[in-house]
Structure formats: structure tokens, C-alpha cells
Design a protein around this motif. Structure first.
Motif, PDB file in Angstrom:
ATOM      1  N   VAL A   1      -0.942   7.646  -8.899  1.00 26.51           N
ATOM      2  CA  VAL A   1      -0.644   6.440  -8.147  1.00 26.51           C
ATOM      3  C   VAL A   1      -1.013   5.268  -9.056  1.00 26.51           C
ATOM      4  CG1 VAL A   1      -2.896   6.377  -6.983  1.00 26.51           C
ATOM      5  CG2 VAL A   1      -0.947   5.210  -5.955  1.00 26.51           C
ATOM      6  N   HIS A   2      -0.236   4.218  -9.004  1.00 26.26           N
ATOM      7  CA  HIS A   2      -0.511   3.072  -9.859  1.00 26.26           C
ATOM      8  C   HIS A   2      -1.603   2.204  -9.248  1.00 26.26           C
ATOM      9  CE1 HIS A   2       0.035  -0.558 -12.261  1.00 26.26           C
ATOM     10  NE2 HIS A   2       0.562   0.257 -13.163  1.00 26.26           N
ATOM     11  N   LEU A   3      -2.423   1.646 -10.109  1.00 30.89           N
ATOM     12  CA  LEU A   3      -3.518   0.778  -9.703  1.00 30.89           C
ATOM     13  C   LEU A   3      -3.047  -0.357  -8.798  1.00 30.89           C
ATOM     14  CD1 LEU A   3      -6.487  -0.109 -10.001  1.00 30.89           C
ATOM     15  CD2 LEU A   3      -5.810  -1.299 -12.090  1.00 30.89           C
ATOM     16  N   ASP A   4      -1.895  -0.932  -9.084  1.00 32.74           N
ATOM     17  CA  ASP A   4      -1.373  -2.024  -8.252  1.00 32.74           C
ATOM     18  C   ASP A   4      -1.104  -1.556  -6.818  1.00 32.74           C
ATOM     19  OD1 ASP A   4      -1.501  -3.605 -10.519  1.00 32.74           O
ATOM     20  OD2 ASP A   4       0.668  -3.612 -10.868  1.00 32.74           O
ATOM     21  N   ASP A   5      -0.617  -0.321  -6.678  1.00 32.86           N
ATOM     22  CA  ASP A   5      -0.377   0.223  -5.338  1.00 32.86           C
ATOM     23  C   ASP A   5      -1.690   0.464  -4.591  1.00 32.86           C
ATOM     24  OD1 ASP A   5       2.404   0.181  -5.519  1.00 32.86           O
ATOM     25  OD2 ASP A   5       2.502   2.191  -6.380  1.00 32.86           O
ATOM     26  N   VAL A   6      -2.696   0.937  -5.318  1.00 32.52           N
ATOM     27  CA  VAL A   6      -4.010   1.148  -4.692  1.00 32.52           C
ATOM     28  C   VAL A   6      -4.581  -0.190  -4.224  1.00 32.52           C
ATOM     29  CG1 VAL A   6      -6.382   1.973  -5.053  1.00 32.52           C
ATOM     30  CG2 VAL A   6      -4.455   3.246  -6.030  1.00 32.52           C
ATOM     31  N   SER A   7      -4.468  -1.206  -5.061  1.00 33.02           N
ATOM     32  CA  SER A   7      -4.949  -2.543  -4.693  1.00 33.02           C
ATOM     33  C   SER A   7      -4.221  -3.061  -3.457  1.00 33.02           C
ATOM     34  CB  SER A   7      -4.759  -3.520  -5.854  1.00 33.02           C
ATOM     35  OG  SER A   7      -5.492  -3.098  -6.970  1.00 33.02           O
ATOM     36  N   LYS A   8      -2.913  -2.894  -3.433  1.00 31.21           N
ATOM     37  CA  LYS A   8      -2.121  -3.351  -2.296  1.00 31.21           C
ATOM     38  C   LYS A   8      -2.514  -2.600  -1.021  1.00 31.21           C
ATOM     39  CE  LYS A   8       2.621  -4.361  -0.928  1.00 31.21           C
ATOM     40  NZ  LYS A   8       4.038  -4.333  -1.351  1.00 31.21           N
ATOM     41  N   ALA A   9      -2.779  -1.309  -1.134  1.00 27.96           N
ATOM     42  CA  ALA A   9      -3.193  -0.516   0.030  1.00 27.96           C
ATOM     43  C   ALA A   9      -4.517  -1.024   0.593  1.00 27.96           C
ATOM     44  CB  ALA A   9      -3.304   0.961  -0.350  1.00 27.96           C
ATOM     45  N   HIS A  10      -5.430  -1.455  -0.286  1.00 29.75           N
ATOM     46  CA  HIS A  10      -6.695  -2.027   0.195  1.00 29.75           C
ATOM     47  C   HIS A  10      -6.436  -3.277   1.033  1.00 29.75           C
ATOM     48  CE1 HIS A  10      -8.696   0.619  -2.675  1.00 29.75           C
ATOM     49  NE2 HIS A  10      -9.804   0.382  -1.992  1.00 29.75           N
ATOM     50  N   VAL A  11      -5.596  -4.146   0.530  1.00 37.89           N
ATOM     51  CA  VAL A  11      -5.300  -5.387   1.253  1.00 37.89           C
ATOM     52  C   VAL A  11      -4.595  -5.072   2.580  1.00 37.89           C
ATOM     53  CG1 VAL A  11      -3.982  -7.540   1.189  1.00 37.89           C
ATOM     54  CG2 VAL A  11      -5.245  -6.785  -0.848  1.00 37.89           C
TER      55      VAL A  11
END
Length: 193
Positions: free
Chosen positions: A159-169
Motif C-alpha cells: 500500500v502506498h504511504l499516501d493512501d495510508v495517510s489519507k486513510a488516517h484522515v
């Protein structure tokens, strides 16, 4: 400005650890310590914890010894006597996740908890300052292959880091169900979101 949300993103790294057991103890102590502190305050509505697919991956599945399908409700047990940092890290994620579930069952906090469980995270690593260290960490998986460096077989779900960040938000939105786990893994080039 006051907040009614808490995000726990950190986990013990391998730098400076002399004893593998420290990884597990620090991860559990850190997660439970934050949950205990939040539980002593008022007004917190949600805690989002960054877990890992390893939090729920049984040893046989991690070692490719089974074709068990892993989902966000799979249970895993720590491996006894880990002899490698990666297994100690894996154990720490399992133990932290179990400690979180135990905390919720015992304390019944007023806030809800979401555990995000990313697969193998790849993306920009701003901590790498030395080009010779580019194959360290989770980005090492693709870079070792690109550079032709021998390495053992490893996890193939990313999974890409940007997707993980977006999931947190996105998980902070009250419309997102709380007290649940969300497995984060790329579905294709478009990601998970």
C-alpha cells in the motif's frame, strides 16, 4: 485548540535496541500508555491506531505455509523466542493489537478505537539521508529488486504511504464506523481510496 481525536502512528524502530524483547515491551507500553492517558481525559471521541497486517497474520501465513485468507478479523499469536528483528517487530504488532482489544474490553472507554492495518507500506522515506540506506525499511523491497540485490522472498501485498495517510484522515470522520479494524492494501494503480 482542543481536539476530540487522537492518532497513534508510531512504533518502536530497530535503532538502538539491544534486546529483541524491548521491541515488544515498548510497543505495548506505548500504545496502552496512550490509551490510558486518553481514558483519563474527557471529550475524546476517537482514537485511530496504526497497526499492521502483521497484527493479524498467523505465522504460517507469513511464512507462506498456508493459503489462509487474511482479513481484518483474523487472529494471530506471537512467535515464541524471535531470533530476528523482523519477527520481534511482528510480535510487537500482534501484542499491541491484543493489548488494545484487552484495554477496550476491560475499560470500556467513552471513545471508540479504529485500528488501521496497512500491508507493506512503500513511499517516500524522508528519514533516509544516506543513499546507501535506500534499501533499508519497507522501501527496500522494490529497491533491492531494482538494484539486483539478493534478498529473501517477502510480502507481496503493498500500500502506498499516501493512501495510508489519507486513510488516517478519512477515519476521523464520525460517519466512519468506530471500534473496528480496516485493512489497507492497494487494489490496483488507483490505490485503496
Amino acid at each position: 485548540m482542543p481536539s476530540d481525536l487522537v492518532i497513534i502512528t508510531g512504533s518502536a524502530g530497530q535503532i538502538g535496541f539491544k534486546v529483541l524483547a524491548d521491541t515488544l515491551k515498548l510497543a505495548v507500553k506505548g500504545t496502552v500508555g496512550i490509551l490510558e492517558s486518553v481514558n483519563k481525559t474527557t471529550g475524546i471521541k476517537r482514537v485511530v491506531i496504526t497497526g499492521s497486517i502483521t497484527s493479524i497474520t498467523p505465522a504460517a501465513a507469513l511464512m507462506n505455509e498456508t493459503d489462509q485468507v487474511i482479513d481484518e478479523n483474523t487472529e494471530a499469536e506471537p512467535v515464541p523466542s524471535p531470533a530476528h528483528y523482523a519477527v520481534a517487530y511482528w510480535n510487537s504488532k500482534i501484542a499491541s493489537y491484543q493489548a488494545t482489544k484487552d484495554f477496550i474490553a476491560k475499560e470500556k472507554p467513552a471513545f471508540d478505537v479504529i485500528t488501521l492495518m496497512p500491508t507493506f507500506v512503500i513511499g517516500k522515506n524522508e528519514l533516509v539521508m544516506d543513499p546507501n540506506k535506500i534499501t533499508d525499511g519497507s522501501n527496500g523491497l522494490p529497491f533491492r529488486q531494482i538494484f539486483g540485490v539478493d534478498s529473501p522472498p517477502s510480502v507481496g501485498v503493498t500500500v502506498h504511504l499516501d493512501d495510508v495517510s489519507k486513510a488516517h484522515v478519512l477515519s476521523l470522520d464520525p460517519k466512519v464506523s468506530g471500534n473496528t479494524n480496516y485493512l489497507l492494501s492497494s487494489g490496483a494503480v488507483d490505490g485503496i481510496i
